[in-house]
Design an enzyme around this catalytic site. Structure first.
Site, mmCIF file in Angstrom:
data_model
loop_
_atom_site.group_PDB
_atom_site.id
_atom_site.type_symbol
_atom_site.label_atom_id
_atom_site.label_comp_id
_atom_site.label_asym_id
_atom_site.label_seq_id
_atom_site.Cartn_x
_atom_site.Cartn_y
_atom_site.Cartn_z
ATOM 1 C CE LYS A 117 -3.660 -2.341 2.786
ATOM 2 N NZ LYS A 117 -4.993 -2.475 2.499
ATOM 3 C CD GLU A 198 -4.572 5.098 5.149
ATOM 4 O OE1 GLU A 198 -3.424 5.016 3.943
ATOM 5 O OE2 GLU A 198 -5.726 5.680 4.137
ATOM 6 N NE ARG A 290 -7.854 -9.533 -4.588
ATOM 7 C CZ ARG A 290 -8.559 -8.661 -3.679
ATOM 8 N NH1 ARG A 290 -9.930 -8.884 -4.113
ATOM 9 N NH2 ARG A 290 -8.606 -8.025 -2.691
HETATM 10 P P1 ADP Z 1 -8.128 -3.672 2.663
HETATM 11 O O1 ADP Z 1 -6.830 -4.055 1.928
HETATM 12 O O2 ADP Z 1 -7.918 -4.579 4.186
HETATM 13 O O3 ADP Z 1 -9.677 -4.620 2.182
HETATM 14 P P2 ADP Z 1 -8.996 -1.053 2.262
HETATM 15 O O4 ADP Z 1 -6.931 -0.463 2.685
HETATM 16 O O5 ADP Z 1 -9.239 -1.487 0.822
HETATM 17 O O6 ADP Z 1 -8.599 -1.720 3.130
HETATM 18 O O7 ADP Z 1 -9.330 -0.238 3.387
HETATM 19 C C1 ADP Z 1 -11.220 -1.152 3.667
HETATM 20 C C2 ADP Z 1 -11.888 0.071 4.293
HETATM 21 O O8 ADP Z 1 -11.256 0.215 5.668
HETATM 22 C C3 ADP Z 1 -12.345 0.865 3.255
HETATM 23 O O9 ADP Z 1 -12.765 0.138 3.175
HETATM 24 C C4 ADP Z 1 -12.675 1.620 4.550
HETATM 25 O O10 ADP Z 1 -13.589 1.325 5.026
HETATM 26 C C5 ADP Z 1 -11.472 1.473 5.969
HETATM 27 N N1 ADP Z 1 -10.722 2.739 5.708
HETATM 28 C C6 ADP Z 1 -9.429 2.160 4.843
HETATM 29 N N2 ADP Z 1 -8.219 3.428 5.194
HETATM 30 C C7 ADP Z 1 -9.278 4.669 5.909
HETATM 31 C C8 ADP Z 1 -9.308 5.943 5.854
HETATM 32 N N3 ADP Z 1 -8.312 6.574 5.961
HETATM 33 N N4 ADP Z 1 -9.757 6.343 6.610
HETATM 34 C C9 ADP Z 1 -10.714 5.571 7.153
HETATM 35 N N5 ADP Z 1 -11.522 4.637 6.802
HETATM 36 C C10 ADP Z 1 -10.708 4.067 5.762
#
Ligand code: ADP
Length: 662
Positions: A117, A198, A290
């Site tokens: 990431k 983050e 994917r």
């Molecule tokens: P993963 O790879 O585990 O799916 P993501 O980075 O795609 O993780 O994030 C999954 C979920 O986590 C997002 O859809 C959101 O709900 C929450 N999320 C991730 N980053 C943030 C953020 N910076 N602020 C608020 N919610 C977040």
């Protein structure tokens, strides 16, 4: 290169879904399976199937040499990784290529680039995509100074995915412990302990864009999906289109996704995930390289089979579609059905499903991997199936999804179907007044509404359905019709019955020809069987007609589903065995001071020893089940009398872990 035979390096519904498209394309398939999956649909449907043994995940679905070897033996020319498992493992993609196999996915370089990431963020920044502010944390170095007013933050695993390896932190005092446990989880699940911090966006929406890119630099998008309904950062309801986007916003977000994909020279299907804040600003979150769990909603509204396109792209064909060929028709909603208990903090609920039936209709698509009876193992992800409904607009799609969920019958374990229905019925969901915190904020309300609705249902109807069904089971293979079983005809019988809060005796009079008189507390009901078949009974009570799904488990407990709710009916009659009368024995002699494992799993930490003092809320042990860490917490201030397990032990459901003493 033409692909003629694909090894599917996956299990569950996605393996089945890939087989279906491959078959339609005239491509042969080879399934691989863990021994506990030997009865799964993917094993049955594939042209060939190879066992991976009954070892750990690392030794089975994640064992690269084993998979490559099977592909060689079975003369496959390609491997489809599905999602999860090895789908985002660049070493696997590279090993496939080195072995002369087509990897149905992107290049190993793209996987590597987007799999981290932090690196993906750097790339997105270069391509001009807006990003959520972040800080890196290097192992062994000090945590960056963060002003209290900047909180909350999210700690994320750089290599994370599937909502795992993420923790929200509200103030600096929680930081150290949160970083340590996120690191541990990250190392455990993803083999990389790198984490970063983050900024937490308040009440965001999750909106993502599906893209397709070929090996010649052509990229198109298949529009967006909104996936804001999540529990524990894991999506459970997804829809396409997103009702949130204006046409202008939609164009912007889709166009920026395509631009990003072009700059990284990506081919295969992919998803660019964004968070959108209350002011409709969007931020790049990550790219998944994917097929996604929620891809069916896009397929339902665009009419494009994404797996077919993945196969075409991997075999070197140019994209068959131009952007202007792609349209969104109608509205699709996907509900993920999980083996879990939403009323108990979404605790995984593995176990044996003794009856399984899904709704069928033209606008309904069900992606699943079990047919009928099945053991849902605590070893894998708890998703059982996906119910996808398409209709002309969002309102209609919601209504049809609610009706379809009422017709999902899964008996034997706890599932989230009532909870999913509760979400779809929620006013805020219907008004699209949602964010990723919807489940966090509304779960208690949804659960208590479900409870109230269940309380208000007339249990007599369930009891009558259960009795009528049990008294007439012509289809039972052992022809154990209860009237025959008791070997003498009794014109009147009294059956003690229990259903939820009701315990009563029902007097049964068989008037012949499917007619019965049931008397409960001097109240007579005239009942009639209109139709009866395996797992179904259509009956009338005092001229009101009902149709229900019914099943009987091996303890002779009867499950009845009506009005979208299941109730268990126990008949403590002369035929009941001990287990009907007793309460299955589980934990019956437990002391109140005993902490037991809530489900089968593995002990990954024990934090106390005999003699230790513990305070209410303190973590005593951590049990991992279904890929989740579950904290076992001290329910009150006490001291530890004894500890019965150690780190690394396997435990069964309700197994004694720690005994406390006040
Ligand atoms: P993963 O790879 O585990 O799916 P993501 O980075 O795609 O993780 O994030 C999954 C979920 O986590 C997002 O859809 C959101 O709900 C929450 N999320 C991730 N980053 C943030 C953020 N910076 N602020 C608020 N919610 C977040």
């Amino acid at each position: 290169m033409e692909i003629s035979k694909i090894l599917i390096a996956n299990r569950g519904e996605i393996a089945v879904r890939i087989i279906r498209t491959a078959r339609r394309m005239g491509i042969a398939t080879v399934a691989v399976f863990h021994e506990s999956d030997s009865e799964s649909l993917h094993v049955e449907l594939a042209d060939e199937a190879f066992s991976l043994g009954d070892g750990t995940l690392a030794d089975t679905y994640l064992n690269i040499p084993k998979l490559i070897n099977i592909a060689g033996i079975s003369r496959c020319d390609a491997i489809h990784p599905g999602y999860g498992f090895l789908s985002e493992n660049h070493i696997f993609a590279q090993t496939c290529q080195d072995a002369g196999l087509v990897f149905i996915g992107p290049s190993p370089d793209s996987i590597l680039l987007m799999g981290n990431k932090l690196q993906a963020r750097d790339y997105a920044m270069e391509s001009g995509l807006p990003l959520v502010p972040a800080h890196t944390i290097e192992e062994g170095k000090d945590i960056p100074e963060l002003a209290e007013n900047e909180f909350p933050f999210l700690i994320k695993a750089a290599a994370g995915g599937g909502g795992k390896g993420m923790r929200i932190v509200y103030n600096s005092s929680e930081m150290r412990e949160a970083i340590a446990s996120t690191r541990r989880e990250a190392k455990n699940y993803f083999g990389d302990p790198t984490v970063f911090i983050e900024k937490y966006i308040e009440d965001p929406r999750h909106i993502e864009v599906q893209v397709l890119g070929d090996k010649y630099g052509n990229v198109i998008h298949l529009f967006e999906r909104e996936c804001s309904i999540q529990r524990r950062y894991q999506k459970i309801i997804e829809e396409s289109p997103s009702a949130t986007l204006t046409p202008d916003k939609r164009w912007k977000i889709c166009e920026s996704a395509v631009r990003f994909v072009k700059t990284i020279n990506y081919y295969n299907a992919g998803t660019i995930e964004f968070l959108m804040d209350k002011h409709q600003n969007f931020y790049f979150l990550e790219m998944n390289t994917r097929i996604q769990v929620e891809h069916p909603v896009t397929e339902m509204v665009t009419g494009i089979d994404i797996v077919e396109e993945q196969i075409n792209i991997a075999s070197g064909k140019a994209l068959r579609f131009k952007q202007e060929d792609i349209h969104q028709n109608g509205h699709a909603i996907e509900c993920r059905i999980y083996a879990e208990d939403p009323a108990n903090n979404f605790l995984p609920s593995p176990g044996f499903i003794h009856y399984y039936s899904m709704p069928k209709a033209k606008n309904i698509r069900v992606d699943n991997y079990i047919n009928e009876k099945a053991e849902i193992s605590g070893f894998f992800d708890p998703m059982i199936s996906k119910l996808i409904v398409r209709s002309k607009n969002r309102k209609d799609a919601i209504e049809h999804s609610i009706a379809a969920l009422q017709d999902v019958v899964i008996h034997g374990i706890k599932t989230n179907t009532e909870y999913l229905k509760g979400i779809l019925q929620h006013q805020d969901f219907q008004n699209n007044n949602i964010s990723t915190t919807f489940c966090r904020d509304e779960t208690n309300k949804i659960n208590s509404e479900i409870e109230t609705e269940k309380k208000n249902l007339n249990k007599s109807e369930y009891i009558i359905a259960a009795l009528l069904y049990r008294l007439n089971q012509p289809f039972r293979k052992d022809s154990a019709n209860i009237w025959q079983q008791i070997s003498y005809w009794r014109h009147f019988m009294q059956i003690p019955v229990r259903c939820e809060e009701i315990t009563c005796k029902i007097k049964v009079e068989n008037s012949g020809k499917g007619k019965y008189i049931f008397t409960k507390n001097d109240q007579k009901h005239e009942c009639q069987i209109n139709d009866i078949a395996e797992n179904m009974i259509d009956f009338s009570v005092d001229n009101e007609r009902f149709r229900t799904s019914v099943s009987i488990d091996d303890k002779q407990h009867i499950m009845v589903r009506m009005h979208g709710f299941d109730f268990e009916v126990k008949c403590d009659d002369i035929l009941g065995d001990e287990s009907v009368i007793g309460d299955s024995g589980q934990g019956s002699e437990r002391h109140d001071n005993d902490l037991v494992s809530p489900m089968p799993g593995k002990v990954i930490d024990v934090r106390v020893k005999p003699g230790d003092k513990v305070t209410k809320g303190e973590i005593v042990a951590i049990i991992e089940s279904m890929k989740m860490e579950n904290n076992i917490i001290a329910p009150f201030d006490s001291s530890v009398e004894d500890v019965y397990v150690e780190k690394g032990s396997s435990v069964g459901g309700a197994q004694l872990l720690v005994r406390l003493k006040i």
